[in-house]
Scaffold this motif. Structure first.
Motif, mmCIF file in Angstrom:
data_model
loop_
_atom_site.group_PDB
_atom_site.id
_atom_site.type_symbol
_atom_site.label_atom_id
_atom_site.label_comp_id
_atom_site.label_asym_id
_atom_site.label_seq_id
_atom_site.Cartn_x
_atom_site.Cartn_y
_atom_site.Cartn_z
ATOM 1 N N LYS A 248 1.346 5.401 15.810
ATOM 2 C CA LYS A 248 2.310 4.616 16.598
ATOM 3 C C LYS A 248 2.680 3.295 15.922
ATOM 4 N N GLY A 249 2.023 2.975 14.815
ATOM 5 C CA GLY A 249 2.416 1.782 14.065
ATOM 6 C C GLY A 249 1.643 0.515 14.388
ATOM 7 N N PHE A 250 0.689 0.584 15.316
ATOM 8 C CA PHE A 250 -0.096 -0.622 15.653
ATOM 9 C C PHE A 250 -1.129 -0.905 14.571
ATOM 10 N N VAL A 251 -1.713 0.162 14.051
ATOM 11 C CA VAL A 251 -2.687 0.042 12.958
ATOM 12 C C VAL A 251 -1.970 0.352 11.651
ATOM 13 N N ASP A 252 -2.168 -0.522 10.644
ATOM 14 C CA ASP A 252 -1.478 -0.306 9.365
ATOM 15 C C ASP A 252 -2.149 0.783 8.534
ATOM 16 N N ARG A 253 -3.472 0.790 8.547
ATOM 17 C CA ARG A 253 -4.160 1.764 7.715
ATOM 18 C C ARG A 253 -5.559 2.035 8.264
ATOM 19 N N ILE A 254 -5.971 3.291 8.170
ATOM 20 C CA ILE A 254 -7.351 3.637 8.532
ATOM 21 C C ILE A 254 -8.171 3.645 7.248
ATOM 22 N N VAL A 255 -9.242 2.889 7.257
ATOM 23 C CA VAL A 255 -10.037 2.741 6.038
ATOM 24 C C VAL A 255 -11.491 3.092 6.341
ATOM 25 N N ALA A 256 -12.026 4.057 5.580
ATOM 26 C CA ALA A 256 -13.437 4.406 5.731
ATOM 27 C C ALA A 256 -14.284 3.229 5.256
ATOM 28 N N ARG A 257 -15.470 3.100 5.836
ATOM 29 C CA ARG A 257 -16.346 1.955 5.524
ATOM 30 C C ARG A 257 -16.635 1.857 4.025
ATOM 31 N N LYS A 258 -16.810 3.009 3.383
ATOM 32 C CA LYS A 258 -17.160 2.991 1.959
ATOM 33 C C LYS A 258 -15.999 2.462 1.101
ATOM 34 N N ASP A 259 -14.778 2.513 1.631
ATOM 35 C CA ASP A 259 -13.608 2.060 0.868
ATOM 36 C C ASP A 259 -13.143 0.671 1.281
ATOM 37 N N MET A 260 -13.844 0.024 2.240
ATOM 38 C CA MET A 260 -13.327 -1.207 2.844
ATOM 39 C C MET A 260 -13.187 -2.356 1.838
ATOM 40 N N ARG A 261 -14.190 -2.558 1.021
ATOM 41 C CA ARG A 261 -14.135 -3.681 0.061
ATOM 42 C C ARG A 261 -12.951 -3.507 -0.900
ATOM 43 N N GLU A 262 -12.825 -2.306 -1.448
ATOM 44 C CA GLU A 262 -11.716 -2.017 -2.377
ATOM 45 C C GLU A 262 -10.365 -2.254 -1.707
ATOM 46 N N SER A 263 -10.236 -1.751 -0.476
ATOM 47 C CA SER A 263 -8.959 -1.873 0.248
ATOM 48 C C SER A 263 -8.625 -3.330 0.515
ATOM 49 N N LEU A 264 -9.626 -4.089 0.955
ATOM 50 C CA LEU A 264 -9.390 -5.514 1.224
ATOM 51 C C LEU A 264 -8.978 -6.216 -0.070
ATOM 52 N N GLY A 265 -9.661 -5.907 -1.155
ATOM 53 C CA GLY A 265 -9.337 -6.509 -2.447
ATOM 54 C C GLY A 265 -7.894 -6.230 -2.854
ATOM 55 N N ARG A 266 -7.456 -4.982 -2.659
ATOM 56 C CA ARG A 266 -6.072 -4.626 -3.009
ATOM 57 C C ARG A 266 -5.076 -5.366 -2.128
ATOM 58 N N ILE A 267 -5.384 -5.470 -0.832
ATOM 59 C CA ILE A 267 -4.491 -6.168 0.105
ATOM 60 C C ILE A 267 -4.358 -7.642 -0.290
ATOM 61 N N PHE A 268 -5.476 -8.266 -0.623
ATOM 62 C CA PHE A 268 -5.435 -9.690 -1.021
ATOM 63 C C PHE A 268 -4.571 -9.866 -2.268
ATOM 64 N N SER A 269 -4.791 -9.015 -3.274
ATOM 65 C CA SER A 269 -4.026 -9.125 -4.520
ATOM 66 C C SER A 269 -2.534 -8.959 -4.255
ATOM 67 N N LEU A 270 -2.229 -7.951 -3.454
ATOM 68 C CA LEU A 270 -0.820 -7.652 -3.157
ATOM 69 C C LEU A 270 -0.148 -8.803 -2.410
ATOM 70 N N LEU A 271 -0.815 -9.323 -1.383
ATOM 71 C CA LEU A 271 -0.180 -10.331 -0.530
ATOM 72 C C LEU A 271 -0.232 -11.741 -1.135
ATOM 73 N N MET A 272 -1.176 -11.961 -2.042
ATOM 74 C CA MET A 272 -1.259 -13.306 -2.636
ATOM 75 C C MET A 272 -0.621 -13.330 -4.021
ATOM 76 N N GLY A 273 -0.118 -12.175 -4.432
ATOM 77 C CA GLY A 273 0.645 -12.119 -5.685
ATOM 78 C C GLY A 273 -0.138 -12.462 -6.930
ATOM 79 N N ASP A 274 -1.398 -12.005 -6.975
ATOM 80 C CA ASP A 274 -2.153 -12.259 -8.226
ATOM 81 C C ASP A 274 -2.924 -11.008 -8.637
#
Ligand SMILES: [Zn+2]
Length: 274
Positions: A248-274
């Motif tokens: 329905k669009g309320f949640v952007d992405r479902i992330v398994a616990r084992k992938d959480m650190r990687e996903s957060l890292g990618r989101i930070f890089s993408l949104l902070m442009g570095d």
């Protein structure tokens, strides 16, 4: 609870646990290695706030903030099962926590961040003064440092024992997010875990620049029975799950616990442009 500790007599206590999803008996150490997930079927078990910090932050980088912030029984609240003051004492003793949130500065994949996590073991992760204050402190610390803030939610909602004070935490945390968003380009990431409901869903948990959810989490405001009786309609299948809310669009992405650190890292890089 998503799982139970049904022990057979011959199994030494505490070493084996049964997965509520696939019903397999699993060595406790394997569950730990799988970040409190079932190594057979991937079921995500409840996880405490300290353990959450441990598996999210780079090793040895977590520095707690607001450790001395604790809720008080300002109303002298009593329900049928006793006083709030005694409940707080019991919850502190059984969890070793001051209240239902742990927050602190840390590094994640080498990047400075501020992390906070609610703790369902402490009075259902309910949000009273201390939880609201710690979430606000985390956002303020991230704003001052210009670094990303991640809050992991697991909560039954506002803590009714604190009356209006608990409801005020919804506006306090929302105001901290507004200040954060208007003064820094770093993202606020809200991670919804099982369960995220009530006043927590209705305030900071829903206000992430990015909203992630762990698989199969219960996420909602009121319970399904209340909603069904109010709107007098049958609810769709899978209503109030991570997967439904992703669709329905309320949640952007479902992330398994084992992938959480990687996903957060990618989101930070993408949104902070570095
Ligand atoms: Zn399983």
């Amino acid at each position: 609870m998503a799982w139970q500790n049904k022990k057979k007599k011959e199994i030494p206590e505490g070493l084996w646990q049964v997965c509520d999803c696939c019903k397999e008996y699993i060595d406790r150490r394997q569950i730990e290695d799988a970040l409190e997930c079932c190594p057979k079927c991937g079921e995500h078990f409840p996880i405490g706030s300290r353990r959450r910090m441990e598996i999210t932050a780079d090793p040895g980088t977590f520095e707690e903030i607001g450790a001395d912030v604790q809720s008080r029984d300002v109303l002298g609240f009593h329900d049928g099962k006793g006083g709030y003051a005694e409940k707080l004492v019991r919850a502190r003793k059984s969890t070793g926590l001051g209240d239902a949130c742990v927050a602190g500065r840390a590094k994640l994949l080498g990047r400075p961040v501020v992390l906070a996590s609610l703790d369902f073991e402490f009075m259902g992760g309910s949000m009273g003064h201390a939880v609201g204050e710690k979430v606000a402190m985390a956002l303020d610390a991230a704003r001052e440092a210009g670094v990303p803030c991640v809050v992991f939610s697991a909560s039954g909602g506002a803590r009714m024992h604190e009356g209006a004070v608990s409801l005020m935490q919804m506006s306090k945390t929302s105001a901290s997010i507004q200040r954060f968003k208007s003064t820094t380009r770093a993202p606020f990431v809200s991670v919804l875990t099982n369960p995220t409901t009530g006043g927590v869903t209705a305030s900071f948990a829903a206000l992430g620049d990015v909203i992630l959810a762990e698989p199969k989490a219960l996420i909602g405001f009121a319970g399904p029975r209340v909603i069904k009786n109010t709107i007098r309609q049958n609810l769709p299948e899978g209503f109030q799950t991570s997967e439904f809310l992703k669709e329905k669009g309320f949640v952007d992405r479902i992330v398994a616990r084992k992938d959480m650190r990687e996903s957060l890292g990618r989101i930070f890089s993408l949104l902070m442009g570095d």
